[in-house]
Design an enzyme around this catalytic site. Structure first.
Site, PDB file in Angstrom:
ATOM      1  N   ASN A  91       0.764  -1.209   0.039  1.00 14.33           N
ATOM      2  CA  ASN A  91       0.013  -0.012  -0.053  1.00 14.33           C
ATOM      3  C   ASN A  91       1.014   1.326  -0.096  1.00 14.33           C
ATOM      4  O   ASN A  91       0.284   2.393  -0.370  1.00 14.33           O
ATOM      5  CB  ASN A  91      -0.859   0.016   1.098  1.00 14.33           C
ATOM      6  CG  ASN A  91      -1.487   1.118   1.436  1.00 14.33           C
ATOM      7  OD1 ASN A  91      -2.327   1.735   0.803  1.00 14.33           O
ATOM      8  ND2 ASN A  91      -1.133   1.995   2.531  1.00 14.33           N
ATOM      9  N   TYR A 156       3.504   9.590 -11.373  1.00 14.89           N
ATOM     10  CA  TYR A 156       2.587   8.643 -10.471  1.00 14.89           C
ATOM     11  C   TYR A 156       1.637   7.836 -11.291  1.00 14.89           C
ATOM     12  O   TYR A 156       1.708   6.441 -11.111  1.00 14.89           O
ATOM     13  CB  TYR A 156       1.553   9.425  -9.877  1.00 14.89           C
ATOM     14  CG  TYR A 156       0.690   8.875  -8.757  1.00 14.89           C
ATOM     15  CD1 TYR A 156       1.452   8.411  -8.104  1.00 14.89           C
ATOM     16  CD2 TYR A 156      -0.691   9.143  -9.007  1.00 14.89           C
ATOM     17  CE1 TYR A 156       0.333   7.531  -6.929  1.00 14.89           C
ATOM     18  CE2 TYR A 156      -1.550   8.545  -8.255  1.00 14.89           C
ATOM     19  CZ  TYR A 156      -0.971   7.897  -7.041  1.00 14.89           C
ATOM     20  OH  TYR A 156      -1.942   6.926  -6.387  1.00 14.89           O
ATOM     21  N   LYS A 160       1.680   3.467 -11.447  1.00 12.74           N
ATOM     22  CA  LYS A 160       0.297   2.519 -11.219  1.00 12.74           C
ATOM     23  C   LYS A 160       0.032   1.833 -12.264  1.00 12.74           C
ATOM     24  O   LYS A 160      -0.457   0.556 -12.132  1.00 12.74           O
ATOM     25  CB  LYS A 160      -0.569   3.562 -10.765  1.00 12.74           C
ATOM     26  CG  LYS A 160      -0.386   4.197  -9.442  1.00 12.74           C
ATOM     27  CD  LYS A 160      -0.172   3.403  -8.151  1.00 12.74           C
ATOM     28  CE  LYS A 160       0.032   4.075  -6.945  1.00 12.74           C
ATOM     29  NZ  LYS A 160       0.192   3.197  -5.953  1.00 12.74           N
TER      30      LYS A 160
HETATM   31  P1  NAD Z   1      -0.968   8.598   2.665  1.00 17.63           P
HETATM   32  O1  NAD Z   1      -0.049   9.818   2.325  1.00 17.63           O
HETATM   33  O2  NAD Z   1      -1.847   9.016   3.561  1.00 17.63           O
HETATM   34  O3  NAD Z   1      -0.159   7.197   3.287  1.00 17.63           O
HETATM   35  C1  NAD Z   1       0.923   6.795   2.529  1.00 17.63           C
HETATM   36  C2  NAD Z   1       1.461   5.740   3.722  1.00 17.63           C
HETATM   37  O4  NAD Z   1       2.765   5.189   2.776  1.00 17.63           O
HETATM   38  C3  NAD Z   1       1.807   6.291   4.802  1.00 17.63           C
HETATM   39  O5  NAD Z   1       1.723   5.297   5.817  1.00 17.63           O
HETATM   40  C4  NAD Z   1       3.546   6.467   4.787  1.00 17.63           C
HETATM   41  O6  NAD Z   1       4.151   6.060   6.035  1.00 17.63           O
HETATM   42  C5  NAD Z   1       3.768   5.401   3.658  1.00 17.63           C
HETATM   43  N1  NAD Z   1       5.007   5.879   2.875  1.00 17.63           N
HETATM   44  C6  NAD Z   1       5.357   7.069   2.330  1.00 17.63           C
HETATM   45  N2  NAD Z   1       6.490   7.078   2.024  1.00 17.63           N
HETATM   46  C7  NAD Z   1       7.267   5.997   2.330  1.00 17.63           C
HETATM   47  C8  NAD Z   1       8.408   5.231   2.341  1.00 17.63           C
HETATM   48  N3  NAD Z   1       9.546   5.977   1.649  1.00 17.63           N
HETATM   49  N4  NAD Z   1       8.584   4.061   2.780  1.00 17.63           N
HETATM   50  C9  NAD Z   1       7.600   3.425   3.272  1.00 17.63           C
HETATM   51  N5  NAD Z   1       6.542   3.783   3.701  1.00 17.63           N
HETATM   52  C10 NAD Z   1       6.080   5.011   3.184  1.00 17.63           C
HETATM   53  O7  NAD Z   1      -1.419   7.818   1.405  1.00 17.63           O
HETATM   54  P2  NAD Z   1      -2.877   7.294   0.866  1.00 17.63           P
HETATM   55  O8  NAD Z   1      -3.643   8.271   0.324  1.00 17.63           O
HETATM   56  O9  NAD Z   1      -3.416   6.220   2.060  1.00 17.63           O
HETATM   57  O10 NAD Z   1      -2.423   6.146  -0.130  1.00 17.63           O
HETATM   58  C11 NAD Z   1      -2.133   4.804   0.014  1.00 17.63           C
HETATM   59  C12 NAD Z   1      -1.873   4.113  -1.314  1.00 17.63           C
HETATM   60  O11 NAD Z   1      -3.210   4.450  -2.122  1.00 17.63           O
HETATM   61  C13 NAD Z   1      -1.105   4.805  -2.110  1.00 17.63           C
HETATM   62  O12 NAD Z   1      -0.283   3.584  -2.890  1.00 17.63           O
HETATM   63  C14 NAD Z   1      -1.506   5.683  -3.108  1.00 17.63           C
HETATM   64  O13 NAD Z   1      -0.902   5.732  -4.379  1.00 17.63           O
HETATM   65  C15 NAD Z   1      -2.849   5.043  -3.250  1.00 17.63           C
HETATM   66  N6  NAD Z   1      -4.109   5.767  -3.706  1.00 17.63           N
HETATM   67  C16 NAD Z   1      -4.632   6.769  -2.935  1.00 17.63           C
HETATM   68  C17 NAD Z   1      -5.533   7.442  -3.527  1.00 17.63           C
HETATM   69  C18 NAD Z   1      -6.319   8.688  -2.662  1.00 17.63           C
HETATM   70  O14 NAD Z   1      -6.991   9.476  -3.141  1.00 17.63           O
HETATM   71  N7  NAD Z   1      -5.684   9.003  -1.364  1.00 17.63           N
HETATM   72  C19 NAD Z   1      -6.127   7.458  -4.610  1.00 17.63           C
HETATM   73  C20 NAD Z   1      -5.478   6.289  -5.344  1.00 17.63           C
HETATM   74  C21 NAD Z   1      -4.613   5.586  -4.905  1.00 17.63           C
END
Ligand code: NAD
Length: 248
Positions: A91, A156, A160
């Site tokens: 994730n 990005y 994906k």
């Molecule tokens: P967020 O920024 O709230 O959380 C990201 C998480 O990744 C955190 O727990 C952080 O500690 C971890 N992280 C960041 N950099 C890191 C590193 N270098 N090493 C280890 N861990 C690391 O993000 P989110 O919105 O919860 O996103 C989670 C996933 O969902 C991601 O892969 C993101 O691309 C995907 N996503 C999110 C959305 C959205 O709208 N929020 C939409 C589509 C996909």
């Protein structure tokens, strides 16, 4: 419960979609290793979980996901603690929205290193363990932009699209080892970044989503639960959209 007795690793489990996934997995009977990038944020997440239920079977680790040796040691710690590994949720991810002319190669590499290379490194380690124990489930976090692209921050969506490719390819390669590999592609989801957007920005986004709301982290977590559970035992190689039918 859908994940009774299953052992799971969730990377990026300290906040947002990852944290919701950790909590939902625990409430569905799983034992969970939450991975974060720093001890401080891992400790805060563990504390929050303890406030909800002091008996949650959860541990926190913070390996560098881009370092195969650190990942190997962390996965070993999980197996030593809980006995096996049934589910890996890749994730952790970052994004960046620069236009191509302002986008430097270092930023592009940073995105690919976490969003793609780390998924490969963790999946490889999980596959070793799962093959030996007779099966398991690997789940990746893709994005709506892996289907439509986006008009800025090209690293990005590129990362994906790669996650989707890895998902479908590993599903075909690892099926014979009883390892299922799927991805969830969230749309705009209310994590910290989205929750802090002003109304003027968020309302037009909502207007373009047929279900007329952004996703909650729990919407994505529930999709992970289903795909991780035995209810999805004949599903592998899919990218499941959880986006309210948004098309942008
Ligand atoms: P967020 O920024 O709230 O959380 C990201 C998480 O990744 C955190 O727990 C952080 O500690 C971890 N992280 C960041 N950099 C890191 C590193 N270098 N090493 C280890 N861990 C690391 O993000 P989110 O919105 O919860 O996103 C989670 C996933 O969902 C991601 O892969 C993101 O691309 C995907 N996503 C999110 C959305 C959205 O709208 N929020 C939409 C589509 C996909």
């Amino acid at each position: 419960m859908l994940l009774d007795g299953k052992i799971a690793i969730v990377t990026g489990g300290t906040r947002g979609i990852g944290f919701a996934t950790v909590k939902t997995f625990l409430n569905q009977g799983a034992k969970v290793a939450l991975f974060g990038s720093r001890k401080e944020t891992v400790d805060i997440a563990l504390e929050k979980l303890k406030e909800e239920n002091k008996d949650y079977p959860v541990i926190g680790l913070y390996p560098n996901l881009m370092n195969p040796q650190e990942v190997k040691e962390a996965f070993k710690k999980v197996v030593d603690t809980f006995g096996r590994l049934d589910i890996l949720v890749n994730n952790a991810g970052i994004s960046q929205r620069d236009k191509i002319f302002d986008y430097n190669v270092e930023d592009f590499e940073k995105i690919m290193n976490l969003n793609v290379n780390a998924v490969f490194i963790c999946s490889k380690e999980a596959a070793h363990i799962m093959k030996e124990q007779g099966g398991g489930v690997i789940l990746n976090t893709s994005s709506m932009v892996s289907i439509y692209g986006q008009p800025s921050g090209s690293g990005y969506p590129t990362s994906k699209f790669a996650v989707n490719g890895m998902t479908k390819s590993l599903a075909r390669e690892l099926g014979k080892d009883n390892i299922r590999v799927n991805a969830v592609a969230p749309g705009v989801t209310k994590t910290d970044m989205v929750a802090s957007l002003p109304d003027a920005v968020i309302q037009p986004i909502i207007a373009g989503i047929p279900l007329k709301r952004v996703g909650e982290p729990e919407d994505v977590a529930n999709a992970f639960v289903f795909l991780a559970s035995d209810m999805a035992s004949y599903i592998t190689g899919v990218v499941l959209s959880v986006d309210g039918a948004a098309r942008s």
